[in-house]
Design a protein around this motif. Structure first.
Motif, PDB file in Angstrom:
ATOM      1  N   GLY A  64       0.836  -1.204   0.000  1.00 38.32           N
ATOM      2  CA  GLY A  64       0.000   0.000   0.000  1.00 38.32           C
ATOM      3  C   GLY A  64       0.862   1.240   0.000  1.00 38.32           C
ATOM      4  O   GLY A  64       2.065   1.197  -0.308  1.00 38.32           O
ATOM      5  N   ASP A  65       0.265   2.355   0.377  1.00 40.96           N
ATOM      6  CA  ASP A  65       0.999   3.627   0.375  1.00 40.96           C
ATOM      7  C   ASP A  65       2.158   3.620   1.356  1.00 40.96           C
ATOM      8  O   ASP A  65       3.209   4.213   1.125  1.00 40.96           O
ATOM      9  CB  ASP A  65       0.049   4.785   0.705  1.00 40.96           C
ATOM     10  CG  ASP A  65      -1.021   4.964  -0.368  1.00 40.96           C
ATOM     11  OD1 ASP A  65      -0.770   4.539  -1.518  1.00 40.96           O
ATOM     12  OD2 ASP A  65      -2.096   5.515  -0.054  1.00 40.96           O
ATOM     13  N   GLU A  66       1.971   2.918   2.461  1.00 41.66           N
ATOM     14  CA  GLU A  66       3.006   2.933   3.495  1.00 41.66           C
ATOM     15  C   GLU A  66       3.887   1.683   3.473  1.00 41.66           C
ATOM     16  O   GLU A  66       4.876   1.606   4.200  1.00 41.66           O
ATOM     17  CB  GLU A  66       2.351   3.060   4.877  1.00 41.66           C
ATOM     18  CG  GLU A  66       1.568   4.358   5.043  1.00 41.66           C
ATOM     19  CD  GLU A  66       0.955   4.468   6.417  1.00 41.66           C
ATOM     20  OE1 GLU A  66       1.129   3.528   7.211  1.00 41.66           O
ATOM     21  OE2 GLU A  66       0.324   5.496   6.703  1.00 41.66           O
ATOM     22  N   VAL A  67       3.522   0.728   2.643  1.00 42.94           N
ATOM     23  CA  VAL A  67       4.279  -0.526   2.573  1.00 42.94           C
ATOM     24  C   VAL A  67       4.668  -0.790   1.117  1.00 42.94           C
ATOM     25  O   VAL A  67       3.798  -0.891   0.253  1.00 42.94           O
ATOM     26  CB  VAL A  67       3.453  -1.718   3.102  1.00 42.94           C
ATOM     27  CG1 VAL A  67       4.267  -3.003   3.004  1.00 42.94           C
ATOM     28  CG2 VAL A  67       3.018  -1.466   4.545  1.00 42.94           C
ATOM     29  N   SER A  68       5.986  -0.867   0.854  1.00 45.12           N
ATOM     30  CA  SER A  68       6.443  -1.133  -0.509  1.00 45.12           C
ATOM     31  C   SER A  68       6.125  -2.579  -0.898  1.00 45.12           C
ATOM     32  O   SER A  68       5.929  -3.437  -0.024  1.00 45.12           O
ATOM     33  CB  SER A  68       7.943  -0.897  -0.618  1.00 45.12           C
ATOM     34  OG  SER A  68       8.656  -1.854   0.157  1.00 45.12           O
ATOM     35  N   ARG A  92       8.723  -5.023   0.479  1.00 41.46           N
ATOM     36  CA  ARG A  92       8.526  -5.335   1.901  1.00 41.46           C
ATOM     37  C   ARG A  92       7.322  -6.249   2.086  1.00 41.46           C
ATOM     38  O   ARG A  92       7.368  -7.192   2.889  1.00 41.46           O
ATOM     39  CB  ARG A  92       8.334  -4.036   2.673  1.00 41.46           C
ATOM     40  CG  ARG A  92       8.163  -4.233   4.174  1.00 41.46           C
ATOM     41  CD  ARG A  92       8.013  -2.899   4.882  1.00 41.46           C
ATOM     42  NE  ARG A  92       7.764  -3.072   6.303  1.00 41.46           N
ATOM     43  CZ  ARG A  92       7.507  -2.060   7.140  1.00 41.46           C
ATOM     44  NH1 ARG A  92       7.499  -0.800   6.683  1.00 41.46           N
ATOM     45  NH2 ARG A  92       7.286  -2.300   8.422  1.00 41.46           N
TER      46      ARG A  92
END
Length: 221
Positions: A49-53, A56
């Motif tokens: 998501g936006d905060e998780v590549s 990752r």
């Protein structure tokens, strides 16, 4: 990063290592590996998501999926059973052909006057016995690993037994091919025996390869 300067794909690396550790029928193994890869990709995409590549998320998906030590035993067991069925099916289809080959060799000749020497007839009887036993074992294996496997667990040693039964049947096919080729040079209707010998040689190659892979699978299981 890998040697090319690109970021490594955790999913691809994990799936490649899993595929390298497994042995079994080509199509079944490829389908199993593809299903696992698709599942990992779907999980990674859901986590990203936006905060998780994505990288990752892929690493997290791989951790949740399980290590090779956790995955390989169950996956290999499934592939081993499938390979045992493949080998058993090959034996069941070709063993009756071995008996037919020996019947042709025994009755071949001009106006039915030629017969195999006594030693060859005794060999034919023994090889026919091998074919019958192998065919019965193959039929039992197909039954035990088919619908019945849902109710009764597959015996652990069964794949190894099937592997050696296939090896024995393939050796009998090789002997049959040689005997038929020799007999073809001694009779008038040699094309029939030569054709049967060629089919016996092809059957030997098919069973030998399947039995060899079955032995490998059984050892890994």
């Amino acid at each position: 990063m890998n040697a090319t300067g690109r970021h490594a794909d955790p999913i691809q690396d994990h799936i490649a290592a899993l595929a390298a550790a497994l042995r079994g029928p080509g199509k079944a193994k490829a389908q199993m590996v593809q299903d696992m890869r698709d599942g990992l990709v779907d999980t990674a995409e859901a986590l990203a998501g936006d905060e998780v590549s994505y990288e990752r998320a892929a690493r997290q998906a791989v951790r949740e999926f399980g290590t090779l030590d956790e995955l390989v035993p169950s996956c290999q067991q499934e592939l081993t059973v499938r390979q045992a069925r493949h080998t058993a099916r090959a034996v069941a289809l070709t063993a009756p052909f071995l008996i037919t080959c020996w019947y042709l060799a025994r009755s071949a000749g001009h106006e039915g006057t030629w017969r195999l020497p006594l030693a060859a007839q005794l060999l034919a009887v023994h090889l026919a016995g091998v074919a019958i036993v192998a065919a019965l074992l193959a039929a039992g294996t197909l039954a035990a690993t088919g619908a019945a496997a849902r109710r009764v667990p597959t015996p652990r040693r069964l794949p190894l037994v099937v592997a050696w039964a296939g090896t024995t049947a393939s050796a009998a096919m090789a002997v049959a091919a040689l005997a038929l080729a020799t007999a073809a040079a001694m009779v008038t209707n040699w094309p029939l025996l030569a054709c049967a010998g060629g089919l016996a040689a092809v059957s030997h190659a098919a069973i030998a390869g399947s039995a060899r892979l079955c032995r490998q699978c059984a050892r890994l299981s």
